[in-house]
Scaffold this motif. Structure first.
Motif, PDB file in Angstrom:
ATOM      1  N   LEU A   1       0.808  -0.984   0.052  1.00 43.27           N
ATOM      2  CA  LEU A   1      -0.070   0.111  -0.008  1.00 43.27           C
ATOM      3  C   LEU A   1       0.841   1.270   0.097  1.00 43.27           C
ATOM      4  CD1 LEU A   1      -2.930  -0.958   2.523  1.00 43.27           C
ATOM      5  CD2 LEU A   1      -2.833  -1.160  -0.018  1.00 43.27           C
ATOM      6  N   THR A   2       2.103   0.994   0.585  1.00 41.01           N
ATOM      7  CA  THR A   2       3.047   2.361   0.488  1.00 41.01           C
ATOM      8  C   THR A   2       3.368   2.663  -0.817  1.00 41.01           C
ATOM      9  OG1 THR A   2       3.810   1.629   2.631  1.00 41.01           O
ATOM     10  CG2 THR A   2       5.128   3.090   1.305  1.00 41.01           C
ATOM     11  N   GLY A   3       3.725   1.687  -1.801  1.00 42.52           N
ATOM     12  CA  GLY A   3       4.111   1.949  -3.076  1.00 42.52           C
ATOM     13  C   GLY A   3       2.829   2.428  -3.971  1.00 42.52           C
ATOM     14  N   LEU A   4       1.682   2.042  -3.349  1.00 44.00           N
ATOM     15  CA  LEU A   4       0.713   2.274  -4.119  1.00 44.00           C
ATOM     16  C   LEU A   4       0.172   3.775  -3.989  1.00 44.00           C
ATOM     17  CD1 LEU A   4      -1.954   1.688  -5.788  1.00 44.00           C
ATOM     18  CD2 LEU A   4      -3.233   0.996  -3.534  1.00 44.00           C
ATOM     19  N   PHE A   5       0.372   4.288  -2.759  1.00 47.59           N
ATOM     20  CA  PHE A   5       0.335   5.804  -2.205  1.00 47.59           C
ATOM     21  C   PHE A   5       1.059   6.616  -2.939  1.00 47.59           C
ATOM     22  CE2 PHE A   5      -3.256   4.478   0.181  1.00 47.59           C
ATOM     23  CZ  PHE A   5      -3.947   5.551   0.970  1.00 47.59           C
ATOM     24  N   ALA A   6       2.451   6.104  -3.113  1.00 43.21           N
ATOM     25  CA  ALA A   6       3.495   6.917  -3.695  1.00 43.21           C
ATOM     26  C   ALA A   6       3.109   6.877  -5.302  1.00 43.21           C
ATOM     27  CB  ALA A   6       4.828   6.213  -3.236  1.00 43.21           C
TER      28      ALA A   6
END
Length: 457
Positions: free
Chosen positions: A185-190
């Protein structure tokens, strides 16, 4: 909260309601909140959800795609006052920062501890980490060291939907070097451009500071296409400089007229390479890059022995966009193609400019295949503006035809929505919309950006 400001003044809102993408449309916000902490962001999002008011996050407003532009009746959530460096963990090479921290300020803070934060967009003296993360910003060192997403270990975000009631604060990711527990999810938000939630804290990976000063190699070329062939030659020889940048003569002259850096512009294009391999190997790599330039057709190519001159050249690269803005409205492209196709993309750029009668200056993170054609029009010339917009769309199509993408680092925002729809298959766009709808069922966060307004969905 103490220090927070709710802005309703029409003139101030006009400035807060758009980013640097002059050509992107912008609505009229109802108000702007200059938030001071994550609790205030949480309460603002919860109140907006209850009232049905869209939320548009922004940092310094240096974006070039309209991603931070207001929609009518929204709350602009200005995060620039949340500018604390919360922690620098030297032992684990991690920094925790609020979203309003300026990129160069973070670099300076970690450098005092012998550490380095590599992502360096040209806007690094002004752009904020929150905006860099939201657009997955690139920069000059991407060729060797990667983009912003490669340095984001975790974050805190104010979300809605399945994450809890709108306004919930959730930690995403982690601060360990490795970790694969669940979806990323971190990569998705970035790179989500604020369409999935509001980032209120970021945990960043750092690197040890470089031991040696980078070597600068400069090559001069009679035309852009030959410079593009030199880029392909560097790649083909397996050389990986820290940066490999291109500037055309028009950009250099614009910077010199503005800042008087003492840079002569006798060639039609310059390539600037930064080689940071330590020791004797670095000397050999710099010599190999210069040889690749010469073999590809450079008029001359040498390693700079003057650190002041080298700094001025890279400063000129970073100042090219604002220098050109002084000459008239600039429509900024951000296409990216496979590195072997850089010469062809440069040739097509020239052809498109001639066909539409539009002056196109070119800067590029050439080593990444990330080109920034800059379409310049006379102020107040509507016909020239229409021609530039047509050329802009043709450049997107050319990049797609060459196996590339319509945006390498600036983001989709508003300017690239049609281009993204041409680039991505319908099924992929449907999956992206499903993610948006699942994580933001009210469509509260930065509506209309990226996947918004797709006529086929």
């Amino acid at each position: 909260m103490p220090g927070s400001v709710l802005v309703t003044d029409v003139d101030v809102l006009k400035g807060l309601g758009r980013d640097e993408a002059e050509w992107a449309p912008a609505g009229t916000p109802a108000a702007a909140l200059r938030a001071t902490d994550a609790d205030e962001v949480s309460r603002a999002v919860a109140a907006c959800a209850e009232l049905g008011i869209p939320v548009v996050p922004r940092g310094a407003g240096t974006g070039l795609s309209g991603g931070a532009n207001a929609v009518d009746g929204c709350l602009v959530l200005d995060l620039s006052k949340m500018d604390a460096i919360v922690e620098i963990d030297v032992e684990n090479m991690v920094a925790v920062v609020q979203p309003g921290v300026v990129n160069d300020d973070l670099k300076a803070a970690v450098a005092a501890h012998g550490l380095w934060y590599p992502p360096d967009p040209a806007s690094s003296p002004w752009s904020t980490i929150g905006g860099n993360v939201s657009t997955n910003a690139g920069g000059l060192c991407c060729l060797k060291y990667g983009v912003t997403r490669n340095y984001v270990l975790g974050m805190e975000a104010v979300v809605g939907g399945p994450g809890g009631a709108y306004g919930a604060r959730l930690p995403l990711g982690r601060r360990t070097t490795k970790g694969v527990a669940g979806y990323d999810l971190t990569g998705l938000f970035a790179g989500a451009e604020g369409t999935l939630g509001v980032i209120t804290e970021v945990t960043l990976r750092l690197r040890p500071a470089r031991r040696d000063a980078p070597r600068t190699v400069v090559g001069a070329f009679d035309d852009l296409v030959t410079a593009g062939r030199a880029v392909a030659a560097v790649t083909a020889r397996g050389l990986v400089p820290a940066a490999l940048e291109l500037l055309d003569r028009f950009c250099l002259e614009a910077v010199e007229q503005w800042k008087h850096l003492g840079i002569g512009a006798s060639a039609e294009a310059l390539l600037l390479a930064s080689v940071d391999t330590p020791g004797a190997s670095g000397d050999q790599d710099a010599a190999s890059v210069a040889a690749a330039f010469r073999d590809a057709g450079a008029v001359w190519a040498e390693q700079s022995t003057d650190p002041v001159e080298a700094e001025a050249l890279f400063q000129a690269r970073k100042l090219a966009y604002p220098a050109l803005e002084r000459l008239g409205p600039v429509l900024t492209e951000d296409v990216c193609v496979p590195r072997s196709r850089v010469p062809e993309m440069l040739a097509r750029t020239g052809e498109i400019g001639r066909r539409h009668g539009v002056r196109i200056a070119t800067i590029a993170h050439a080593g990444d295949g990330n080109l920034h054609p800059l379409l310049i029009t006379p102020p107040g010339d509507d016909a020239a503006r229409e021609a530039a917009q047509a050329a802009f769309e043709d450049l997107l199509t050319a990049a797609i035809d060459l196996g590339g993408t319509v945006t390498g680092e600036h983001g989709v925002g508003l300017l690239k929505r049609r281009g993204m729809q041409r680039e991505l298959p319908l099924g992929v766009r449907a999956m992206q919309k499903a993610v948006k709808d699942a994580l933001d069922p009210l469509g509260l966060f930065n509506p209309g950006k990226v996947i918004g307004d797709d006529p086929d969905l």
